[in-house]
Design an enzyme around this catalytic site. Structure first.
Site, PDB file in Angstrom:
ATOM      1  N   GLY A  10     -25.121 -31.364 -13.110  1.00  0.00           N
ATOM      2  CA  GLY A  10     -24.083 -32.357 -12.879  1.00  0.00           C
ATOM      3  C   GLY A  10     -24.101 -33.512 -13.860  1.00  0.00           C
ATOM      4  O   GLY A  10     -25.089 -33.758 -14.566  1.00  0.00           O
ATOM      5  N   GLN A  11     -22.991 -34.253 -13.898  1.00  0.00           N
ATOM      6  CA  GLN A  11     -22.863 -35.387 -14.809  1.00  0.00           C
ATOM      7  C   GLN A  11     -23.927 -36.449 -14.558  1.00  0.00           C
ATOM      8  O   GLN A  11     -24.537 -36.973 -15.497  1.00  0.00           O
ATOM      9  CB  GLN A  11     -21.483 -36.039 -14.635  1.00  0.00           C
ATOM     10  CG  GLN A  11     -20.310 -35.160 -15.001  1.00  0.00           C
ATOM     11  CD  GLN A  11     -18.992 -35.879 -14.785  1.00  0.00           C
ATOM     12  OE1 GLN A  11     -18.446 -36.477 -15.691  1.00  0.00           O
ATOM     13  NE2 GLN A  11     -18.482 -35.829 -13.563  1.00  0.00           N
ATOM     14  N   ASP A  31     -32.452 -23.600  -5.299  1.00  0.00           N
ATOM     15  CA  ASP A  31     -31.207 -23.210  -4.656  1.00  0.00           C
ATOM     16  C   ASP A  31     -30.982 -24.038  -3.393  1.00  0.00           C
ATOM     17  O   ASP A  31     -31.753 -23.947  -2.436  1.00  0.00           O
ATOM     18  CB  ASP A  31     -31.247 -21.717  -4.308  1.00  0.00           C
ATOM     19  CG  ASP A  31     -29.900 -21.185  -3.849  1.00  0.00           C
ATOM     20  OD1 ASP A  31     -28.992 -22.002  -3.599  1.00  0.00           O
ATOM     21  OD2 ASP A  31     -29.750 -19.954  -3.751  1.00  0.00           O
ATOM     22  N   TYR A  56     -21.633 -29.894  -3.935  1.00  0.00           N
ATOM     23  CA  TYR A  56     -20.453 -29.017  -4.052  1.00  0.00           C
ATOM     24  C   TYR A  56     -19.293 -29.966  -4.294  1.00  0.00           C
ATOM     25  O   TYR A  56     -18.931 -30.758  -3.426  1.00  0.00           O
ATOM     26  CB  TYR A  56     -20.277 -28.243  -2.746  1.00  0.00           C
ATOM     27  CG  TYR A  56     -19.107 -27.282  -2.720  1.00  0.00           C
ATOM     28  CD1 TYR A  56     -19.325 -25.901  -2.645  1.00  0.00           C
ATOM     29  CD2 TYR A  56     -17.787 -27.723  -2.736  1.00  0.00           C
ATOM     30  CE1 TYR A  56     -18.262 -25.012  -2.596  1.00  0.00           C
ATOM     31  CE2 TYR A  56     -16.722 -26.846  -2.692  1.00  0.00           C
ATOM     32  CZ  TYR A  56     -16.966 -25.492  -2.623  1.00  0.00           C
ATOM     33  OH  TYR A  56     -15.907 -24.606  -2.583  1.00  0.00           O
ATOM     34  N   TYR A 120     -14.248 -31.429   1.889  1.00  0.00           N
ATOM     35  CA  TYR A 120     -15.220 -32.022   0.971  1.00  0.00           C
ATOM     36  C   TYR A 120     -15.739 -33.345   1.522  1.00  0.00           C
ATOM     37  O   TYR A 120     -16.953 -33.577   1.603  1.00  0.00           O
ATOM     38  CB  TYR A 120     -14.581 -32.227  -0.400  1.00  0.00           C
ATOM     39  CG  TYR A 120     -15.412 -33.086  -1.332  1.00  0.00           C
ATOM     40  CD1 TYR A 120     -16.590 -32.601  -1.889  1.00  0.00           C
ATOM     41  CD2 TYR A 120     -15.014 -34.386  -1.661  1.00  0.00           C
ATOM     42  CE1 TYR A 120     -17.357 -33.389  -2.736  1.00  0.00           C
ATOM     43  CE2 TYR A 120     -15.776 -35.178  -2.501  1.00  0.00           C
ATOM     44  CZ  TYR A 120     -16.947 -34.678  -3.036  1.00  0.00           C
ATOM     45  OH  TYR A 120     -17.700 -35.470  -3.862  1.00  0.00           O
ATOM     46  N   TRP A 145     -14.658 -41.706  -8.844  1.00  0.00           N
ATOM     47  CA  TRP A 145     -13.988 -41.527 -10.131  1.00  0.00           C
ATOM     48  C   TRP A 145     -14.984 -41.467 -11.287  1.00  0.00           C
ATOM     49  O   TRP A 145     -14.857 -42.159 -12.294  1.00  0.00           O
ATOM     50  CB  TRP A 145     -12.970 -42.645 -10.362  1.00  0.00           C
ATOM     51  CG  TRP A 145     -11.776 -42.620  -9.458  1.00  0.00           C
ATOM     52  CD1 TRP A 145     -11.686 -42.060  -8.211  1.00  0.00           C
ATOM     53  CD2 TRP A 145     -10.495 -43.220  -9.718  1.00  0.00           C
ATOM     54  NE1 TRP A 145     -10.434 -42.267  -7.687  1.00  0.00           N
ATOM     55  CE2 TRP A 145      -9.674 -42.974  -8.580  1.00  0.00           C
ATOM     56  CE3 TRP A 145      -9.963 -43.950 -10.774  1.00  0.00           C
ATOM     57  CZ2 TRP A 145      -8.350 -43.417  -8.497  1.00  0.00           C
ATOM     58  CZ3 TRP A 145      -8.657 -44.393 -10.691  1.00  0.00           C
ATOM     59  CH2 TRP A 145      -7.856 -44.123  -9.573  1.00  0.00           C
TER      60      TRP A 145
END
Length: 287
Positions: A10-11, A31, A56, A120, A145
């Protein structure tokens, strides 16, 4: 080992790896769909602080895969919280503005009522609840954001589209606070240095804008650096339907973070400039 970061791809995890002396783990070695394995790895490594940056994040896809979203964003977080508590480690869990309904007229504060409108957001709220219930040293860091010089995000998408389009339509009635992943990582590491105040904190870029105005600023700054740019056509959310409803208001009040930890996020326009400098240095490769 001092800080263990979960979420290699991820970022935010990548930003943490660039900024700090941390160990990062994730798929395929780790996992989130196997809670027992999660617990065993954390106990074996015995970090002082665990930062969970894994999630997710396919907001629309989560409407069709609510169980998968809940397993990763909810139940796995519970396993991480329990195992970190077992070894006395603090937990920093990255969450989202999507836990709110987005219908408040002012920026959200930490104790505002939650009310996610999609799968989500519901899964992320469940993760918050499990983290706080299982680990007395849990810190939930809500953000919004998020953008970065790498990965899939709004800044890179706008630049990529501008390479082949003169006009790009962007919704102008959703408000939020753009957050540079590098700044979010800096905040997380500042907290991890002395995680003395547990609870929920908002952590987003200073200032606010709309998606359309954000796009216009991206193109203005990109053009000034010799990069791709386009004209932005403002549209209403109703003209751009999505599988999951987006919050009309994603603004987060970050005063508590400044008060308790002395950390203030820099203005989003300044952070955007730093991000674009990185992208420009890489030859504007955003495909």
């Amino acid at each position: 080992m001092t800080i263990l970061v979960i979420g290699r791809g991820g970022q935010v995890a990548r930003a943490l790896a660039r900024r700090g002396d941390v160990e990062v783990i994730g798929r395929p070695d780790f996992d989130l769909l196997q809670p027992d394995a999660i617990a065993a790895e954390i106990v074996r490594r015995r970090p002082r602080v665990v930062i969970n940056a894994a999630a997710y994040t396919a907001v629309d896809k989560a409407e069709d895969e609510p169980d998968a979203a809940m397993a990763i964003n909810g139940e796995a977080v519970g396993a991480i919280a329990r195992s970190s508590a077992e070894i006395g480690a603090a937990l920093l869990h990255v969450s989202t503005d999507y836990v709110f309904a987005g219908d408040k007229s002012a920026p959200y504060v930490e104790n505002d009522p939650t009310g996610p409108t999609g799968a989500y957001g519901a899964s992320k709220l469940r993760g918050e609840q499990l983290a706080l219930a299982a680990n007395p040293r849990a810190i939930v860091l809500r953000t919004a954001w998020v953008f970065d010089a790498c990965g899939a995000n709004f800044v890179r998408t706008m630049l990529r589209l501008a390479k082949s389009r003169d006009v790009i339509t962007v919704v102008a009635d959703q408000h939020g606070c753009p957050t540079f992943a590098d700044d979010l990582a800096a905040a997380a590491l500042a907290i991890a240095a002395d995680p003395h105040h547990a609870g929920i904190y908002h952590c987003a870029g200073s200032g606010e804008t709309t998606w359309a105005a954000f796009a216009e600023e991206i193109f203005a700054q990109s053009r000034a650096r010799g990069g791709p740019h386009a004209h932005v056509k403002h549209i209403a959310s109703a003209e751009f339907p999505t599988r999951a409803k987006r919050p009309a208001n994603s603004r987060l009040d970050c005063a508590k973070l400044a008060r308790e930890y002395g950390f203030v996020m820099r203005p989003w326009r300044e952070a955007l400039g730093a991000c674009l400098d990185e992208i420009a240095a890489g030859g504007w490769r955003v495909e």
